[in-house]
Design a protein around this motif. Structure first.
Motif: not given
Length: 350
Positions: A4-11, A36-42
């Protein structure tokens, strides 16, 4: 980490990095390099995640690139943290516990800071995040508790080892005046002075005393150290390793001295009671050496990273060329000497 601590936006790449699935992360980067270019919600990229979760293999795999890395190392997250700030973001509660002291944990953190600093642009070293802290200040703040624990652990370890080293030095000093077999009542010289094992006993006893006193000096220098944060990277671990090295050498020399004493007493047909008493007196020291040997192995791991760093700095090709010059001159001299010695003398005119 709980699911539950993992954001849903994680690839999938971020998930593999967080959970340490190195094979999966490397396969994703191989098939889809643009991941490698992906950026998460933070606002964090793959380097932020690999550094935060201490995934060394993935960190090295990502930094092998050229063009993407130049952009990744300049990225800051939504809180203004650079990749060097991410070194101080270790999740202490989620890291697996290891059987070693807090000083070694702080040393590993300092080495992580050094690794990331090598790929960080120079103008990012003084970059401040939203809390107005540079990466070094943020690292020092986040590891303040670990630094306090490491200081107390080093003091306790050094004081305990000092007591053992002084005990070994006392025994070795006393053994020099109570030699096996005793002195001759008329001349005062040792009775077994002509035995070969007596020479081994003398040399090993002197070495044991010297190594023990050297380790005492090193451990006392640790206790009196100012315990600055920079000292935990090289200075204090090196001192602790050298102290343990001389202490183990002292124990080893005492073992040889004890073995020589036993052999001399057996040759003289003394009572086996004395042999058993000597063995029992040596047993606590042997147990101490065995109990601290895993810690010594952990200290030796420090030099793996330092040796790799040293290999990249020293110009080995130039060094080999410089060494080849005296070797070439030596060979030329030897060849000339051999030629002159084999040359036959000319006949004198009559």
């Amino acid at each position: 980490m709980a699911a539950g601590d993992i954001p849903e936006t994680d690839t999938p790449l971020f998930l593999a990095t967080k959970f340490g699935c190195v094979e999966i992360a490397e396969e994703i980067l191989k098939r889809y390099p643009q991941a490698v270019e992906h950026i998460d919600d933070k606002g964090r990229n793959i380097l932020h995640i690999a550094i935060k979760f201490r995934r060394l293999s993935i960190f090295y795999h990502v930094t092998k690139g050229e063009v993407p890395v130049k952009r990744l190392v300049r990225k800051v997250d939504n809180e203004g943290n650079s990749i060097l700030h991410a070194v101080g973001m270790k999740l202490k509660d989620d890291m697996p516990e290891k059987l070693r002291g807090p000083a070694l944990e702080l040393r590993d953190e300092m080495l992580w800071f050094e690794r990331v600093k090598l790929i960080t642009p120079a103008h990012f070293l003084e970059h401040r995040n939203d809390t107005k802290l540079t990466a070094k200040q943020f690292f020092s703040k986040e590891n303040k508790e670990l630094r306090t624990s490491a200081t107390e652990w080093l003091k306790r370890t050094s004081e305990g080892c000092t007591v053992v080293a002084v005990l070994i030095a006392t025994v070795a000093f006393a053994a020099a005046y109570t030699v096996p077999g005793g002195p001759n009542s008329q001349t005062g010289t040792p009775v077994l002075v002509n035995k070969p094992f007596f020479a081994i006993f003398t040399v090993t006893d002197v070495l044991s005393l010297s190594f023990a006193l050297t380790s005492v000096v090193i451990f006392l220098s640790i206790v009196s150290s100012p315990f600055r944060l920079e000292d935990f990277k090289e200075s204090l671990p090196n001192k602790l390793m050298f102290g343990f090295t001389f202490l183990f050498l002292s124990v080893s020399m005492m073992m040889f001295a004890f073995g020589s004493t036993v052999l001399l007493m057996i040759q003289k047909r003394e009572s086996w009671t004395k042999v058993i008493l000597y063995a029992l007196s040596f047993l606590p020291v042997g147990i101490f050496a065995l109990s601290y040997f895993p810690l010594y192995i952990s200290l030796a791991e420090t030099y793996k990273y330092l040796l790799k760093k040293l290999k990249g700095v020293i110009p080995w090709k130039l060094f080999s060329k410089v060494l080849s010059i005296p070797t070439y001159l030596f060979c030329c001299c030897c060849r000339n000497l051999c030629t002159n010695s084999l040359e036959l003398p000319r006949s004198q005119p009559t």
